[in-house]
Design a protein around this motif. Sequence first.
Motif, PDB file in Angstrom:
ATOM      1  N   GLN A 141       0.822  -1.205   0.000  1.00 48.89           N
ATOM      2  CA  GLN A 141       0.000   0.000   0.000  1.00 48.89           C
ATOM      3  C   GLN A 141       0.859   1.260   0.000  1.00 48.89           C
ATOM      4  O   GLN A 141       0.539   2.247  -0.677  1.00 48.89           O
ATOM      5  CB  GLN A 141      -0.930  -0.023   1.215  1.00 48.89           C
ATOM      6  N   GLU A 142       1.962   1.224   0.713  1.00 44.56           N
ATOM      7  CA  GLU A 142       2.853   2.373   0.718  1.00 44.56           C
ATOM      8  C   GLU A 142       3.458   2.592  -0.674  1.00 44.56           C
ATOM      9  O   GLU A 142       3.548   3.732  -1.155  1.00 44.56           O
ATOM     10  CB  GLU A 142       3.964   2.162   1.738  1.00 44.56           C
ATOM     11  N   LYS A 144      -3.791  17.716  -4.914  1.00 46.87           N
ATOM     12  CA  LYS A 144      -3.787  16.255  -5.064  1.00 46.87           C
ATOM     13  C   LYS A 144      -2.447  15.664  -4.617  1.00 46.87           C
ATOM     14  O   LYS A 144      -2.405  14.578  -4.008  1.00 46.87           O
ATOM     15  CB  LYS A 144      -4.076  15.882  -6.515  1.00 46.87           C
ATOM     16  N   GLN A 192       0.461   8.036   5.815  1.00 44.98           N
ATOM     17  CA  GLN A 192      -0.415   7.112   6.524  1.00 44.98           C
ATOM     18  C   GLN A 192       0.040   5.671   6.324  1.00 44.98           C
ATOM     19  O   GLN A 192       0.118   4.888   7.289  1.00 44.98           O
ATOM     20  CB  GLN A 192      -1.852   7.276   6.050  1.00 44.98           C
ATOM     21  N   TYR A 193       0.363   5.325   5.088  1.00 44.35           N
ATOM     22  CA  TYR A 193       0.820   3.961   4.820  1.00 44.35           C
ATOM     23  C   TYR A 193       2.196   3.714   5.426  1.00 44.35           C
ATOM     24  O   TYR A 193       2.513   2.575   5.809  1.00 44.35           O
ATOM     25  CB  TYR A 193       0.824   3.693   3.321  1.00 44.35           C
ATOM     26  N   ALA A 195      -2.452  15.558  -0.916  1.00 53.58           N
ATOM     27  CA  ALA A 195      -3.279  14.442  -0.451  1.00 53.58           C
ATOM     28  C   ALA A 195      -2.568  13.103  -0.641  1.00 53.58           C
ATOM     29  O   ALA A 195      -2.622  12.218   0.227  1.00 53.58           O
ATOM     30  CB  ALA A 195      -4.622  14.445  -1.174  1.00 53.58           C
ATOM     31  N   ALA A 196      -1.893  12.970  -1.791  1.00 55.30           N
ATOM     32  CA  ALA A 196      -1.171  11.726  -2.052  1.00 55.30           C
ATOM     33  C   ALA A 196      -0.012  11.556  -1.061  1.00 55.30           C
ATOM     34  O   ALA A 196       0.263  10.440  -0.589  1.00 55.30           O
ATOM     35  CB  ALA A 196      -0.654  11.709  -3.485  1.00 55.30           C
ATOM     36  N   ALA A 255       0.870   4.149  -2.904  1.00 55.49           N
ATOM     37  CA  ALA A 255       0.686   5.566  -2.594  1.00 55.49           C
ATOM     38  C   ALA A 255       1.840   6.395  -3.133  1.00 55.49           C
ATOM     39  O   ALA A 255       1.643   7.509  -3.642  1.00 55.49           O
ATOM     40  CB  ALA A 255       0.550   5.745  -1.085  1.00 55.49           C
ATOM     41  N   GLN A 268       1.290   6.924  -6.766  1.00 59.79           N
ATOM     42  CA  GLN A 268       0.283   7.960  -6.987  1.00 59.79           C
ATOM     43  C   GLN A 268       0.871   9.361  -6.810  1.00 59.79           C
ATOM     44  O   GLN A 268       0.522  10.299  -7.536  1.00 59.79           O
ATOM     45  CB  GLN A 268      -0.894   7.755  -6.043  1.00 59.79           C
ATOM     46  N   ASP A 273       1.461   2.788   8.820  1.00 62.72           N
ATOM     47  CA  ASP A 273       0.989   1.397   8.848  1.00 62.72           C
ATOM     48  C   ASP A 273       2.161   0.423   8.745  1.00 62.72           C
ATOM     49  O   ASP A 273       2.175  -0.625   9.421  1.00 62.72           O
ATOM     50  CB  ASP A 273      -0.006   1.154   7.716  1.00 62.72           C
ATOM     51  N   GLN A 293      -1.377  10.412   2.133  1.00 61.98           N
ATOM     52  CA  GLN A 293      -1.683   8.982   2.045  1.00 61.98           C
ATOM     53  C   GLN A 293      -0.413   8.153   2.204  1.00 61.98           C
ATOM     54  O   GLN A 293      -0.421   7.096   2.862  1.00 61.98           O
ATOM     55  CB  GLN A 293      -2.340   8.684   0.685  1.00 61.98           C
TER      56      GLN A 293
END
Length: 377
Positions: A129-130, A222, A232-233, A225-226, A133, A136, A236, A229
Motif C-alpha cells: 500500500q505504501e 492532489k 499514513q501507509y 493528499a497523495a 501511494a 500515486q 501502517d 496517504q
Amino acid sequence: MAGSDSADEAESQHSNNADDAHGEGHKQDDGQKPAAPMSPERKRRNAIIGGVVVLVLVVACVLYWLHSRHYETTDDAFIDSNQSQIASQISGRVVELLVADNQHVEKGQPLLRIDQRDYQVKLEQAEAQEANAEAQVAQARADLVYQTATLSQQAAQVRVSQADLTQARQDLARYTGTDPAAITRQQLEQSQASTKSAVARLDSANDAVKAGEAQVASQKTKIDAALAQVRQYQADVDNAKLQLSYSEIRAPQPGKVTRRTVNLGNYVTPGQALLAVVPDDMWVTANFKETQLTNMRVGQPVEITVDAYPDVDLHAHIDSIQRGTGSVFSSLPAENATGNYVKVVQRVPVKIVFDNDDWRHLSLAPGLSVSPRVTVR
C-alpha cells in the motif's frame, strides 16, 4: 487404785523413753548430723561475692546501654530489587523457548519467540500500500509538470492574442484616420471585425490561463493528499514492523529468569504474564520504627547480616529514607479521622545500598531476611 495408776504412768513413761532412744538410734544409723551454724567469715565472703556479681551485672548493663544507643537495628528487613514482569504484547503461539528456569540472561537477549507469519503478511500488505501511494504521488507530480507546461502555453497564447489585438487596433486606427475616399467600406468593416475578434481571442486566452492556474493549484492539492496517504501507509508499515518485532521477546535488563509460566506451544495473549527477570542489582529495604529515625541520616554506615549466611557481614550505607510510612501507601490506608483512635508505632522503609561487590558472591534473592545495624553516632 492409786497404786495401780502410778504403775501405769511409770510403764507409759518407760515406753516413751524407749521409743525416743530407738528413734535417736535410728537417726544415728542414717548418718544425719545436725547442721553447724555458718561462721561470720563465710557470711562475709558470700556477701562480697554477691556484691561483686551485682556490680558486674550493673556495669555490663550500663556498658551495653552506652554501646547500643549508637546503633539502630530491626528484624523487619529483607533483600529487595526491581523485578521485571515479562508479558506478551501480541497474541500468537510460542514457537521457540530460548531460556530455562533460573538461567542468567543479559540485556537484550531473546527469551522466546511467537509465531510471526501473520504479522509478516500484514507488513507486506502495508509495504504494498505504501508503494502504491508513492506511485500515486509520482503520477500526481508528473500531471503537475504537464499542467504547468500547459499553463505556460496558455500564457504565451495570451501574449500572442495581445499582440494581435494591438495590431488590429492599429489597423483600425489607421483606416479610421484615412480619407474615407481612399479606402473601401469593406476594408473598414474587416478591420473592425478583426479588432473585435482579437479582443475575443484575448479574453479566451485569459480565461484559459485562469483555468490552467486552477488546474495547477488543484493538482498541487492532489499531491499533498497523495503525500498524506503515503505518510499514513508509512505509519501502517512502521506499526506492522513494530508488531512483528513484538514476536521476539527480549530481556529488558540483566538478571535471572524466574516464575516462568509459559511453555513451548502455548498460545499467549496481550498482557499475559510469561516470566519474570530478577535483576543483578539488589539492595536492602529495612522498615524501622518511627522512633528509631531520630538520629538516622542518609550516608550512615550499616552492617548487614543475612539470615542465610549468618557468618558473613556485609558493609552498606543508607541510600534514602522513604517520604511516608508504609501504611500510607497500603491498599487500604488507615482512616484515623473516624472512630476510636489507637496510636500505633509506624514503620518507615529505609533503602540501604551495599558498599562493594562482596554480596555478589552470595546467592542472594529478593525476599531473604536480613538484620541491618545502622551506626547513628
